[in-house]
Design a protein around this motif. Sequence first.
Motif, PDB file in Angstrom:
ATOM      1  N   ARG A  46      35.992  42.989  50.720  1.00 17.88           N
ATOM      2  CA  ARG A  46      36.406  43.326  48.985  1.00 17.88           C
ATOM      3  C   ARG A  46      36.127  44.715  48.869  1.00 17.88           C
ATOM      4  O   ARG A  46      35.009  45.959  49.294  1.00 17.88           O
ATOM      5  N   ASP A  47      35.928  44.703  47.736  1.00 21.65           N
ATOM      6  CA  ASP A  47      35.703  46.617  47.879  1.00 21.65           C
ATOM      7  C   ASP A  47      34.591  46.697  47.688  1.00 21.65           C
ATOM      8  O   ASP A  47      33.555  46.139  46.521  1.00 21.65           O
ATOM      9  N   PRO A  48      33.914  47.380  48.019  1.00 18.65           N
ATOM     10  CA  PRO A  48      32.247  48.153  48.066  1.00 18.65           C
ATOM     11  C   PRO A  48      31.780  48.506  46.736  1.00 18.65           C
ATOM     12  O   PRO A  48      30.728  48.593  46.370  1.00 18.65           O
ATOM     13  N   ARG A  49      33.139  48.855  45.795  1.00 18.97           N
ATOM     14  CA  ARG A  49      32.096  49.066  44.407  1.00 18.97           C
ATOM     15  C   ARG A  49      31.738  48.210  43.211  1.00 18.97           C
ATOM     16  O   ARG A  49      31.116  48.628  42.471  1.00 18.97           O
ATOM     17  N   THR A  50      32.945  47.633  43.518  1.00 25.73           N
ATOM     18  CA  THR A  50      32.541  46.148  42.699  1.00 25.73           C
ATOM     19  C   THR A  50      31.448  44.910  43.318  1.00 25.73           C
ATOM     20  O   THR A  50      31.903  44.489  44.599  1.00 25.73           O
ATOM     21  N   SER A  51      31.192  44.551  42.977  1.00 28.67           N
ATOM     22  CA  SER A  51      29.605  43.206  43.585  1.00 28.67           C
ATOM     23  C   SER A  51      29.688  42.647  42.315  1.00 28.67           C
ATOM     24  O   SER A  51      29.771  42.380  41.110  1.00 28.67           O
ATOM     25  N   THR A  76      22.842  51.628  37.153  1.00 28.05           N
ATOM     26  CA  THR A  76      23.108  50.968  38.422  1.00 28.05           C
ATOM     27  C   THR A  76      24.132  49.776  38.193  1.00 28.05           C
ATOM     28  O   THR A  76      24.940  49.049  38.596  1.00 28.05           O
ATOM     29  N   SER A  77      23.153  48.541  38.000  1.00 25.02           N
ATOM     30  CA  SER A  77      23.274  47.188  37.365  1.00 25.02           C
ATOM     31  C   SER A  77      24.308  46.693  36.771  1.00 25.02           C
ATOM     32  O   SER A  77      24.446  47.129  35.065  1.00 25.02           O
TER      33      SER A  77
END
Length: 119
Positions: free
Chosen positions: A79-84, A104-105
Amino acid sequence: MSTPSPTEERLRAALDARARLIDAHDLSPYRPPTGPAWGTRRIRRVVSAVAVTVAAAAAVAFLLLSGSPDRPHPTPPARDPRTSPPTTSAPSTHGSPTSEPSPTSPPDTPPPTSTATQP
């Protein structure tokens, strides 16, 4: 014997003075010749040529081995590591009551409101 001429006397005196400037150290060689010897320049050239050859061979080997198709390529992320997904954490008892969320959260989502239908 005849008396030497003035030119001959001057010539003998000049040769004698010149001969007195040379001693036994000047007549003996400093180092006897040993034949064709390897000089430091020749040794440096050979060492340089060997070093360049080894470096070129290492570069060619690296380029040939690094591009081989047998080597597995890294797999892309699932998955895209920028979206968690948002993380839920318990409020800290040590924090101040006016603490702000870190930039950052991810922002907290409001709890879903239940709209119950009246029968």
